[in-house]
Scaffold this active site. Structure first.
Site, PDB file in Angstrom:
ATOM      1  N   HIS B  79       0.849  -1.197   0.000  1.00  0.00           N
ATOM      2  CA  HIS B  79       0.000   0.000   0.000  1.00  0.00           C
ATOM      3  C   HIS B  79       0.883   1.245   0.000  1.00  0.00           C
ATOM      4  O   HIS B  79       0.678   2.177  -0.793  1.00  0.00           O
ATOM      5  CB  HIS B  79      -0.931  -0.019   1.216  1.00  0.00           C
ATOM      6  CG  HIS B  79      -1.608   1.296   1.484  1.00  0.00           C
ATOM      7  ND1 HIS B  79      -2.584   1.818   0.673  1.00  0.00           N
ATOM      8  CD2 HIS B  79      -1.442   2.208   2.489  1.00  0.00           C
ATOM      9  CE1 HIS B  79      -2.994   2.984   1.155  1.00  0.00           C
ATOM     10  NE2 HIS B  79      -2.303   3.245   2.253  1.00  0.00           N
ATOM     11  N   ASP B 108       7.747  22.821 -25.110  1.00  0.00           N
ATOM     12  CA  ASP B 108       7.708  21.435 -24.605  1.00  0.00           C
ATOM     13  C   ASP B 108       8.737  21.324 -23.494  1.00  0.00           C
ATOM     14  O   ASP B 108       9.380  22.311 -23.136  1.00  0.00           O
ATOM     15  CB  ASP B 108       8.029  20.436 -25.740  1.00  0.00           C
ATOM     16  CG  ASP B 108       7.418  19.062 -25.476  1.00  0.00           C
ATOM     17  OD1 ASP B 108       7.560  18.565 -24.335  1.00  0.00           O
ATOM     18  OD2 ASP B 108       6.787  18.500 -26.384  1.00  0.00           O
ATOM     19  N   TRP B 144       7.420  -0.354   4.135  1.00  0.00           N
ATOM     20  CA  TRP B 144       7.993   0.322   2.967  1.00  0.00           C
ATOM     21  C   TRP B 144       9.414   0.805   3.242  1.00  0.00           C
ATOM     22  O   TRP B 144      10.173   1.063   2.306  1.00  0.00           O
ATOM     23  CB  TRP B 144       7.112   1.488   2.514  1.00  0.00           C
ATOM     24  CG  TRP B 144       7.303   2.767   3.273  1.00  0.00           C
ATOM     25  CD1 TRP B 144       6.827   3.051   4.513  1.00  0.00           C
ATOM     26  CD2 TRP B 144       8.024   3.927   2.836  1.00  0.00           C
ATOM     27  NE1 TRP B 144       7.209   4.320   4.891  1.00  0.00           N
ATOM     28  CE2 TRP B 144       7.938   4.890   3.866  1.00  0.00           C
ATOM     29  CE3 TRP B 144       8.727   4.278   1.671  1.00  0.00           C
ATOM     30  CZ2 TRP B 144       8.529   6.148   3.782  1.00  0.00           C
ATOM     31  CZ3 TRP B 144       9.301   5.533   1.602  1.00  0.00           C
ATOM     32  CH2 TRP B 144       9.205   6.453   2.635  1.00  0.00           C
ATOM     33  N   SER B 170      13.553   6.581 -13.018  1.00  0.00           N
ATOM     34  CA  SER B 170      12.464   7.356 -13.626  1.00  0.00           C
ATOM     35  C   SER B 170      12.333   8.726 -12.956  1.00  0.00           C
ATOM     36  O   SER B 170      12.226   9.758 -13.632  1.00  0.00           O
ATOM     37  CB  SER B 170      11.159   6.562 -13.500  1.00  0.00           C
ATOM     38  OG  SER B 170      10.067   7.385 -13.790  1.00  0.00           O
ATOM     39  N   SER B 171      12.366   8.734 -11.622  1.00  0.00           N
ATOM     40  CA  SER B 171      12.219  10.006 -10.898  1.00  0.00           C
ATOM     41  C   SER B 171      13.384  10.940 -11.195  1.00  0.00           C
ATOM     42  O   SER B 171      13.194  12.145 -11.383  1.00  0.00           O
ATOM     43  CB  SER B 171      12.184   9.770  -9.387  1.00  0.00           C
ATOM     44  OG  SER B 171      11.044   9.057  -9.051  1.00  0.00           O
ATOM     45  N   HIS B 254      13.073  11.470   4.656  1.00  0.00           N
ATOM     46  CA  HIS B 254      12.416  12.702   5.081  1.00  0.00           C
ATOM     47  C   HIS B 254      12.281  13.720   3.950  1.00  0.00           C
ATOM     48  O   HIS B 254      11.195  14.250   3.739  1.00  0.00           O
ATOM     49  CB  HIS B 254      13.009  13.319   6.340  1.00  0.00           C
ATOM     50  CG  HIS B 254      11.999  14.256   6.929  1.00  0.00           C
ATOM     51  ND1 HIS B 254      10.905  13.814   7.634  1.00  0.00           N
ATOM     52  CD2 HIS B 254      11.837  15.577   6.795  1.00  0.00           C
ATOM     53  CE1 HIS B 254      10.126  14.831   7.926  1.00  0.00           C
ATOM     54  NE2 HIS B 254      10.667  15.918   7.436  1.00  0.00           N
ATOM     55  N   GLU B 256      11.917  12.944   1.032  1.00  0.00           N
ATOM     56  CA  GLU B 256      10.863  12.324   0.214  1.00  0.00           C
ATOM     57  C   GLU B 256       9.476  12.825   0.632  1.00  0.00           C
ATOM     58  O   GLU B 256       8.599  13.035  -0.194  1.00  0.00           O
ATOM     59  CB  GLU B 256      10.958  10.792   0.335  1.00  0.00           C
ATOM     60  CG  GLU B 256       9.811  10.000  -0.265  1.00  0.00           C
ATOM     61  CD  GLU B 256       9.747  10.072  -1.776  1.00  0.00           C
ATOM     62  OE1 GLU B 256      10.741  10.458  -2.407  1.00  0.00           O
ATOM     63  OE2 GLU B 256       8.669   9.738  -2.316  1.00  0.00           O
ATOM     64  N   TYR B 258       8.823  15.706   1.686  1.00  0.00           N
ATOM     65  CA  TYR B 258       8.650  17.055   1.113  1.00  0.00           C
ATOM     66  C   TYR B 258       8.540  16.996  -0.399  1.00  0.00           C
ATOM     67  O   TYR B 258       7.914  17.866  -1.012  1.00  0.00           O
ATOM     68  CB  TYR B 258       9.771  17.977   1.598  1.00  0.00           C
ATOM     69  CG  TYR B 258       9.590  18.225   3.069  1.00  0.00           C
ATOM     70  CD1 TYR B 258       8.636  19.139   3.511  1.00  0.00           C
ATOM     71  CD2 TYR B 258      10.257  17.468   4.006  1.00  0.00           C
ATOM     72  CE1 TYR B 258       8.398  19.306   4.850  1.00  0.00           C
ATOM     73  CE2 TYR B 258      10.026  17.626   5.354  1.00  0.00           C
ATOM     74  CZ  TYR B 258       9.083  18.547   5.772  1.00  0.00           C
ATOM     75  OH  TYR B 258       8.832  18.704   7.100  1.00  0.00           O
ATOM     76  N   SER B 269      -1.156  27.224  -3.978  1.00  0.00           N
ATOM     77  CA  SER B 269      -0.804  28.630  -4.208  1.00  0.00           C
ATOM     78  C   SER B 269      -1.293  29.130  -5.561  1.00  0.00           C
ATOM     79  O   SER B 269      -1.287  30.335  -5.815  1.00  0.00           O
ATOM     80  CB  SER B 269       0.719  28.818  -4.115  1.00  0.00           C
ATOM     81  OG  SER B 269       1.179  28.412  -2.852  1.00  0.00           O
ATOM     82  N   HIS B 303      14.644  12.316  13.354  1.00  0.00           N
ATOM     83  CA  HIS B 303      13.432  12.347  14.186  1.00  0.00           C
ATOM     84  C   HIS B 303      12.566  11.101  13.942  1.00  0.00           C
ATOM     85  O   HIS B 303      11.639  10.850  14.697  1.00  0.00           O
ATOM     86  CB  HIS B 303      12.636  13.658  14.013  1.00  0.00           C
ATOM     87  CG  HIS B 303      11.997  13.851  12.678  1.00  0.00           C
ATOM     88  ND1 HIS B 303      11.873  15.086  12.085  1.00  0.00           N
ATOM     89  CD2 HIS B 303      11.418  12.984  11.810  1.00  0.00           C
ATOM     90  CE1 HIS B 303      11.260  14.955  10.933  1.00  0.00           C
ATOM     91  NE2 HIS B 303      10.970  13.701  10.753  1.00  0.00           N
ATOM     92  N   HIS B 304      12.880  10.356  12.885  1.00  0.00           N
ATOM     93  CA  HIS B 304      12.186   9.075  12.668  1.00  0.00           C
ATOM     94  C   HIS B 304      12.790   7.969  13.520  1.00  0.00           C
ATOM     95  O   HIS B 304      12.298   6.848  13.509  1.00  0.00           O
ATOM     96  CB  HIS B 304      12.280   8.672  11.194  1.00  0.00           C
ATOM     97  CG  HIS B 304      11.586   9.626  10.267  1.00  0.00           C
ATOM     98  ND1 HIS B 304      10.265   9.513   9.932  1.00  0.00           N
ATOM     99  CD2 HIS B 304      12.030  10.734   9.624  1.00  0.00           C
ATOM    100  CE1 HIS B 304       9.921  10.493   9.106  1.00  0.00           C
ATOM    101  NE2 HIS B 304      10.974  11.248   8.908  1.00  0.00           N
ATOM    102  N   THR B 329       6.611  26.706   7.221  1.00  0.00           N
ATOM    103  CA  THR B 329       5.285  26.134   6.921  1.00  0.00           C
ATOM    104  C   THR B 329       4.195  27.076   7.417  1.00  0.00           C
ATOM    105  O   THR B 329       3.178  27.280   6.740  1.00  0.00           O
ATOM    106  CB  THR B 329       5.141  24.743   7.568  1.00  0.00           C
ATOM    107  OG1 THR B 329       6.288  23.969   7.253  1.00  0.00           O
ATOM    108  CG2 THR B 329       3.905  24.028   7.058  1.00  0.00           C
ATOM    109  N   LYS B 332       3.594  29.856   5.064  1.00  0.00           N
ATOM    110  CA  LYS B 332       2.750  29.485   3.930  1.00  0.00           C
ATOM    111  C   LYS B 332       1.274  29.468   4.322  1.00  0.00           C
ATOM    112  O   LYS B 332       0.428  30.001   3.610  1.00  0.00           O
ATOM    113  CB  LYS B 332       3.163  28.112   3.372  1.00  0.00           C
ATOM    114  CG  LYS B 332       4.604  28.075   2.901  1.00  0.00           C
ATOM    115  CD  LYS B 332       4.914  26.918   2.003  1.00  0.00           C
ATOM    116  CE  LYS B 332       4.324  27.106   0.638  1.00  0.00           C
ATOM    117  NZ  LYS B 332       4.877  28.236  -0.096  1.00  0.00           N
ATOM    118  N   ARG B 451       1.225   0.165  15.214  1.00  0.00           N
ATOM    119  CA  ARG B 451       0.921   0.107  13.779  1.00  0.00           C
ATOM    120  C   ARG B 451       1.385  -1.242  13.227  1.00  0.00           C
ATOM    121  O   ARG B 451       2.107  -1.977  13.892  1.00  0.00           O
ATOM    122  CB  ARG B 451       1.605   1.267  13.047  1.00  0.00           C
ATOM    123  CG  ARG B 451       3.102   1.243  13.166  1.00  0.00           C
ATOM    124  CD  ARG B 451       3.750   2.523  12.662  1.00  0.00           C
ATOM    125  NE  ARG B 451       3.680   2.639  11.219  1.00  0.00           N
ATOM    126  CZ  ARG B 451       4.542   3.370  10.487  1.00  0.00           C
ATOM    127  NH1 ARG B 451       5.517   4.042  11.072  1.00  0.00           N
ATOM    128  NH2 ARG B 451       4.414   3.438   9.182  1.00  0.00           N
TER     129      ARG B 451
END
Lengths: 44, 538
Positions: B79, B108, B144, B170-171, B254, B256, B258, B269, B303-304, B329, B332, B451
């Site tokens: 998932h 293009d 994951w 690809s990314s 991390h 990722e 963002y 925006s 922090h993870h 943040t 924003k 979890r």
């Protein structure tokens, strides 16, 4: 209203784009190699 | 501003190859490739969503109900992988492909053939990843994050690692293309600080991708060598350290997060000024806030990992650095509210999703601040509180923004208006059921439910049942979204105007709806007052 780019300007723009792409790709490859080297160094 | 595209004989609806295979498999057109990315992303959204339904069905009641524990773990792992790498990221790349050239007045993407390649890698990557579910040893089931030693027990690890490599390639190619396009293909006069915030958000996101995707590639390569080539990078028995993998993974992981939220900031925006009929408040502050968030994302990864036993100094550093992200943040969020303040607001479907984003993403942000506190994190760690937190950020954040963007630009893509009534039905169902789904998970986490478990104590039964009901109905609500898109593409008779929305500004609204196959072959002239954010003082 449009702006006309000459063929030379267009070619120069694409050349710059390709050069940017190579530079950014080189950074990506360097980060990949550095991350492996870093872990080899830490694992010693 | 560019009136040109509308009248330019170069910009017409012709030029698309008639042959289906040539058009869609060999396309180098940014609009077609954008469409391919978006369709792929929608497919993955439903596949990843069906895995979520399995998870919520199993958790509907305590006890083992429907699936075996290993399959449950495969579902939680798949998932996440499918939603992150298959749904959210390709959706943003698709939106970028479609909109960035239109927004900066480019004909293009800078490297169209690489654009084709970077898309067509994805279906193979995900076919490979999903095929592991049918393999003898089963698919990945260690989460994951692929933490060793658990992930090394997966028989199909080689396939998973290869799939991750393909997604990463690809990314990276997509990011290279976006950087090369934005830096080199802007129309004359479209200075960097005149670009729409969405384009800025993608430029910064592309640099994040370049900086971190290779790190993930390095980490999973070493997983592979640990499993198949006898190395011991992450094997304590051989002198390695499994915590090293966690550091490397989260150095990628991390930023990722963002990567999945900065383009969403860009979308919001664009939408809020349009439906508030005002330029965005604090354009430069918005751009610098995105850049600040991107910078800070590199110095908060641990922090993870507060619970692995970091030195106290490191815990304090990572705690404060994480809390610091609340500042840009907050800038924003306040600027979005200030843009709406005093505006002549209307609430079409894109705006409803954008307003819901601002409120619900902020809830996710606040729970993130709670998780940033080291002493508190020891209680919350690996609990459903974390699950609630990141789903508020990623579902009511990233996915709501993608949905908002789809409603916002769909008339420009298809030339037809979608059904506003069904759009609003979709919105209200989504916003109600997503809260029924995820809000109770805060309480479950605080009460101690871990979890990634298929069974749980009966004390957690009620909130789990409520959460599952919310999950089923939120999932069903997305079928309305599918219906609205299908209707708009093939059945809607209501033609979209070129500008579509009364308050919309920017180059993309100067081309006809649907956007012609080729646009801006001649660069448009830029007039500041017609830019989405108004005139920016130097």
């Amino acid at each position: 209203m449009n702006q006309q780019l000459t063929e030379t300007e267009q070619a120069a723009r694409l050349k710059r784009a390709r050069r940017t792409a190579y530079a950014v790709a080189a950074i990506a490859v360097a980060v990949f190699l550095f991350s492996i080297l870093q872990m080899l160094w830490i694992s010693k | 501003m560019a009136h040109a595209a509308t009248h330019d004989h170069h910009d017409d609806h012709h030029g698309a190859p008639k042959n289906f295979f040539v058009r869609w498999c060999m396309s180098t057109n940014h609009k077609d490739i954008g469409t391919l990315y978006l369709v792929f992303s929608l497919l993955m959204f439903f596949i990843g969503g069906s895995f979520a339904m399995v998870i919520r069905a199993e958790l509907f009641k305590p006890g083992m109900q429907l699936v075996q524990p290993y399959f449950f773990n495969e579902m939680t792992t798949m998932h996440a992988l499918v939603m992150i790498f298959g749904a959210v990221m390709p959706a943003f790349v698709g939106l970028g492909n479609w909109m960035i050239p239109l927004m900066i007045g480019a004909p293009d993407m800078a490297l169209p053939r690489m654009n084709n390649l970077s898309f067509w890698i994805l279906p193979f990557a995900f076919a490979l990843l999903l095929s592991t579910l049918f393999m003898a040893g089963g698919g990945p089931a260690g989460g994951w994050t692929l933490y060793p030693p658990l992930s090394l027990q997966t028989d199909s690890l080689a396939y998973v690692v290869f799939a991750v490599h393909l997604m990463g390639i690809s990314s990276i190619m997509g990011a290279i293309n976006i950087i090369a396009t934005i830096l080199n293909m802007r129309a004359p006069g479209m200075d960097l600080l005149k670009m729409p915030v969405f384009v800025w958000s993608w430029l910064i996101t592309a640099f994040l991708l370049i900086a971190v995707m290779p790190v993930l590639a390095g980490a999973v390569t070493m997983l592979l060598t640990d499993k198949y080539f006898g190395t011991s990078f992450f094997n304590a028995g051989g002198g390695g350290d499994p915590v090293l993998f966690q550091h490397i993974f989260w150095f990628f992981g991390h930023p990722e997060v963002y990567i999945m939220i900065l383009p969403a900031f860009g979308i919001i925006s664009e939408i809020i000024p349009t439906f508030s009929r005002k330029p965005i408040f604090g354009y430069k502050a918005m751009v610098f806030a995105i850049a600040s968030i991107a910078f800070l994302s590199f110095i908060v990864w641990a922090h993870h990992m507060f619970a692995v036993g970091l030195p106290l100094g490191a815990e304090i550093f990572f705690m404060y650095a994480t809390m610091l992200i609340a500042v840009p943040t907050g800038v924003k969020v306040f600027n979005w509210v200030s843009t709406m303040w005093g505006g002549s607001m209307t609430f079409e479907t894109p705006m409803l999703f954008a307003v819901a984003f601002v409120i619900l993403f902020t809830i996710g942000g606040f729970s993130g601040l709670m998780l940033a506190l080291v002493p508190a994190d020891f209680q919350y760690h690996d609990s459903y509180f974390v699950v609630a937190h990141f789903h508020y950020v990623l579902v009511t954040g990233a996915i709501f923004a993608i949905i908002a963007a789809t409603y916002y630009w769909l008339p420009k893509w298809t030339g037809h208006m979608y059904s506003e009534f069904w759009g609003k039905v979709h919105f209200w169902n989504s916003v109600i059921w997503v809260n029924v789904l995820f809000f109770p998970q805060h309480f479950l986490g605080l009460a101690g439910m871990p979890r990634r478990i298929p069974d749980y104590n009966v004390a957690f039964a009620n909130f789990n049942m409520i959460s599952s009901i919310g999950g089923f109905l939120f999932g069903a609500s997305q079928l309305i979204f599918l219906g609205v898109i299908v209707h708009a593409v093939w059945f809607s008779r209501k033609k979209a105007t070129d500008r579509v929305w009364e308050g919309a500004k920017g180059l993309e609204w100067t081309v006809p709806s649907p956007a012609p196959y080729h646009t801006f072959e001649l660069p448009p002239v830029i007039h500041d007052e017609e830019l989405a954010h108004g005139h920016v003082e130097d």
